[in-house]
Design an enzyme around this catalytic site. Structure first.
Site, PDB file in Angstrom:
ATOM      1  N   ASP A  59      34.577 -59.266   4.755  1.00 14.48           N
ATOM      2  CA  ASP A  59      35.165 -59.137   6.327  1.00 14.48           C
ATOM      3  C   ASP A  59      33.837 -60.027   7.291  1.00 14.48           C
ATOM      4  O   ASP A  59      33.380 -61.522   6.297  1.00 14.48           O
ATOM      5  CB  ASP A  59      33.927 -57.816   6.347  1.00 14.48           C
ATOM      6  CG  ASP A  59      34.014 -57.035   8.280  1.00 14.48           C
ATOM      7  OD1 ASP A  59      34.817 -58.718   9.342  1.00 14.48           O
ATOM      8  OD2 ASP A  59      34.209 -56.010   8.637  1.00 14.48           O
TER       9      ASP A  59
HETATM   10  C1  NOJ Z   1      34.786 -57.176  11.995  1.00  5.96           C
HETATM   11  C2  NOJ Z   1      35.986 -56.254  11.933  1.00  5.96           C
HETATM   12  O1  NOJ Z   1      34.633 -55.118  10.957  1.00  5.96           O
HETATM   13  C3  NOJ Z   1      36.522 -56.316  10.995  1.00  5.96           C
HETATM   14  O2  NOJ Z   1      37.142 -55.333  10.997  1.00  5.96           O
HETATM   15  C4  NOJ Z   1      37.808 -57.162  11.544  1.00  5.96           C
HETATM   16  O3  NOJ Z   1      38.991 -57.403  10.791  1.00  5.96           O
HETATM   17  C5  NOJ Z   1      36.888 -58.290  12.302  1.00  5.96           C
HETATM   18  N1  NOJ Z   1      36.029 -58.226  12.350  1.00  5.96           N
HETATM   19  C6  NOJ Z   1      37.334 -59.514  11.986  1.00  5.96           C
HETATM   20  O4  NOJ Z   1      38.038 -60.019  13.055  1.00  5.96           O
END
Ligand code: NOJ
Length: 747
Positions: A296
């Site tokens: 993530d």
């Molecule tokens: C953080 C989030 O937890 C995740 O779900 C997302 O895909 C990413 N940011 C990218 O935006």
């Protein structure tokens, strides 16, 4: 049955069967050899570049607002990173023109490896469908397949190859704001919606120009954050992981999801992003997953804040060796992997494996054959915002609406009734599409005032969390002059979503003041709730004769809600999350354990598992939802003995004594009388949407086999145990009376 004989059954019981490989299909030999040839020519720096994914330097409007702000590169810097082979792709970029420029730069790099374009396409691209939690309320997984397909058609036309969806985290704590992104608290719903969303995004052929590769996230148990606080620690047993949190991931992989995102949270002491057991032993060793693991957003770097890694280099090493192939946004792999390989701290073979997975993904989505596969000029104009997608958005929104109560048949509204439409969500281009949209725009969505049309007086009455000066008197005057007051209240969309945990899952106080004032006029009230989570509704709200849950319904919000309120369409949604009585009950989920001192829901008895003020029950149970019909369930009809290798039919006749046709969602629940591992008070094992004509009947019929009664046993493998089971065919998780079923022992 004695422990001894039960153990004998366990020994012979269902061990996890050998699994077929999950993830991307292996590329054909020619592609494989191309990939190997590329690998053979790559420098270590180029390899690290293939593992480096960055937020787009241009665009995504909300995208930057939806992640912690960074300094971010300029477009020029990102173009040169692409040219130098220092970038594997970007995410949340704006428009195919920008994507094309970047791709042109990438194909000019030394090896010409194309970029992959990712994005958070969660519940629509430009046409926005209901938030995933709302869509789960349809109890119609195929609807999610259709909306994911439409989202893929639009997003791919803007050059996107890969979506960071579906989010398949089970969410049992309504304080956690990200409950809005998933399918709620139940494992079966979670599995079914995970699989259909993957199927919808990917279509029949991942290489097709209108396909998006799916990414199941966040692995794992992100929704189990302590106290519902986003990013907080998770400490759950391995059994609960396997019983509750893993199955939606397995379903997503079973449906062909080629990628998975590691979660932000720690998991019983080891951050998920550095958790070798999770990312390698389980994911690859047990499940044979052959796809790609992406971190993530900066989660590898966050290993330092977790107190797990010493510095960036250590964080890169730990995440990479645990099994994270691609690093999102931190740049740590680009910065440290070459030196780590050089120092012998990371084997070259591991690096090659990760790069191979990236190249296989790029091949699978068709990029190695044609880097401009989804970048043809004109496609964006042609496919984004199609009228058919708008129609689907309206249908999906209609089906996501849940009618909680309807005293005296206040709904549907009668033609000619004068309506006062009151509340902060009555009108205006806000709080329609939900919290997690990169490319959607509230201004392109229909609000409730527009949906209801002529004959409606609008008075906001209150801010969402603040008092609106003069608001209440104006709202009261509007209510007095009307036949019925429709109050659009609840949460704004920024109150759920990432980093939006709440301590009280209630309607904010200024809005309750407004409801009280309108109630005092004595006019009948319909409450329409905007929300991204389960709410604990207090007496002020419960006093309304009708309550409807509208979540955030997307582009066609107001039209769909008006369809239901005016009776053009009958409500058919069911709660995918329990609405507790009070906030203090959370995490409350219907499939809780009984405890040694279960309380009945009658008069309070001392020394039982209940609160001083409220029972251990929901206000509106999981699965609850009314129709405009008048539904009753007949007794459960079943052959009470199920042979070990046999199957039985379980059914119930559903009668509609009302004057309108209804769609009923009949739910099949189960609970063993005793088991070698304690089991929930009920567990959903199947459901059916049934049309029940006015004044007519329909039969809900299910087949039960022993596998349907399986659970994760003492040795953490799936088992089924002979013995007695309670079986319900019921309209919700806390309704109905059970019948008993006996599962015979193996011959
Ligand atoms: C953080 C989030 O937890 C995740 O779900 C997302 O895909 C990413 N940011 C990218 O935006």
């Amino acid at each position: 049955m004695s422990r001894l004989s039960r153990r004998a059954v366990l020994a012979g019981g269902a061990a996890l069967a050998a699994r077929p490989a999950f993830g991307v299909a292996l590329p054909p030999v020619t592609t494989s050899s191309r990939i190997e040839a590329l690998l053979g020519r790559m420098t270590v720096t180029e390899k690290a570049g293939q593992l480096t994914l960055m937020a787009s330097a241009i665009g995504g409007r909300a995208a930057t607002a939806l992640n912690p702000p960074g300094t971010g590169p300029s477009a020029e810097a990102q173009l040169s990173a692409a040219r130098e082979g220092q970038l594997t792709g970007i995410f949340n970029g704006e428009g195919s023109a920008w994507h094309r420029r970047l791709q042109q730069a990438a194909v000019q790099s030394r090896l010409g490896i194309p970029l992959i374009f990712a994005a958070d396409v969660i519940h629509g691209f430009r046409t926005i469908f209901p938030v995933p939690l709302g869509e789960a309320a349809s109890f119609d997984p195929d609807l999610a397949r259709r909306t994911a397909r439409a989202a893929a058609v639009e997003a791919s036309a803007a050059g996107i190859d890969w979506t960071f969806a579906p989010m398949v985290d089970i969410a049992r704590d309504a304080r956690w704001g990200r409950a809005v992104e998933g399918s709620g608290e139940d494992v079966l719903l979670g599995r079914l919606f995970a699989a259909t969303r993957v199927a919808g995004f990917q279509g029949r052929d991942l290489a097709a120009p209108d396909a998006l590769a799916a990414c199941a996230k966040h692995f794992a148990a992100y929704g189990a954050a302590e106290a519902g606080l986003d990013y907080n620690s998770v400490d759950v047993s391995e059994r609960t992981l396997r019983q509750v949190y893993f199955p939606p991931f397995e379903a997503a992989f079973g449906a062909g999801a080629p990628t998975v995102m590691a979660a932000f949270n720690e998991l019983s002491g080891i951050p998920a992003t550095a958790n070798h057991w999770l990312l390698t032993d389980v994911l690859r060793g047990e499940w044979n997953f052959r796809g790609l693991v992406v971190s993530d957003y900066t989660a590898d770097e966050e290993l330092i804040a977790h107190g797990y890694a010493r510095d960036g280099r250590d964080a890169a090493r730990l995440a990479f060796l645990a099994g994270v192939d691609m690093c999102m946004q931190s740049g740590l792999y680009r910065d440290h992997l070459p030196a780590l390989v050089e120092a012998g701290a990371v084997p070259m073979a591991r690096l090659d494996k990760a790069v191979r997975r990236v190249l296989v993904l790029k091949a699978a989505v068709g990029l190695l054959d044609d880097p401009f596969r989804r970048l043809a000029p004109g496609r964006e104009k042609r496919f984004v915002g199609l009228p058919a997608h708008r129609a689907l958005a309206r249908e999906a929104a209609q089906r996501s609406i849940v009618l909680l109560k309807n005293e005296g048949g206040l709904l549907p509204l009668r033609p000619g009734q004068r309506i006062a439409l009151i509340g902060p969500f009555a009108a205006g281009p806000h709080d329609l599409i939900g919290p997690w949209n990169v490319y959607g725009d509230d201004r392109e969505a229909i609000d409730l005032a527009t949906g209801l049309g002529a004959g409606v007086t609008v008075a906001p009455g209150s801010g969402v969390e603040t008092v609106l000066p003069g608001g209440i008197p104006a709202a009261v005057a509007a209510a007095r002059a009307a036949d019925v007051a429709v109050l659009a209240i609840g949460e704004s969309q920024v109150m759920s979503g990432e980093a939006q945990s709440r301590t009280e899952i209630t309607v904010p106080a200024p809005q309750l003041e407004l409801v009280r004032a309108v109630a005092a006029t004595g006019k009948p009230m319909v409450i329409v709730l905007s929300t991204g989570r389960a709410l604990a509704l207090d007496d002020t709200v419960l006093a309304a004769r009708a309550i409807v849950v509208g979540w955030f319904l997307g582009s066609e919000s107001g039209n769909a809600m008006a369809d239901v309120l005016r009776g053009r369409v009958a409500p058919s949604g069911r709660l995918p999350v329990s609405f507790p009585i009070e906030s203090g009950q959370v995490p409350y989920h219907y499939d809780h354990k009984p405890t040694g001192r279960p309380a009945s829901n009658g008069a309070p008895v001392a020394y039982k598992a209940r609160y001083r003020t409220v029972p251990n029950a929901a206000r509106f149970a999981f699965g609850h939802g009314l129709t405009y019909g008048d539904i009753t369930y007949g007794p459960i009809i079943l052959d009470p003995v199920l042979a070990w290798d046999g199957k039985i039919e379980v059914s119930a006749v559903i009668t509609n004594r009302g004057h309108r046709a209804a769609t009923e969602v009949a739910q099949l629940y189960v609970r063993p009388h005793s088991a070698s591992v304690t089991q929930p008070v009920r567990r959903l094992i199947a459901f059916q949407r049934l049309d029940v004509p006015a004044g007519g009947t329909a039969t809900a019929a299910f087949t039960i086999r022993r596998q349907d009664l399986a659970f994760v046993g003492v040795d953490k493998r799936a088992v089924t145990e002979p013995g007695a089971y309670d079986i319900w065919v019921a309209p919700s998780a806390e309704a109905g009376a059970p019948a008993t079923l006996l599962l015979g022992a193996p011959a």
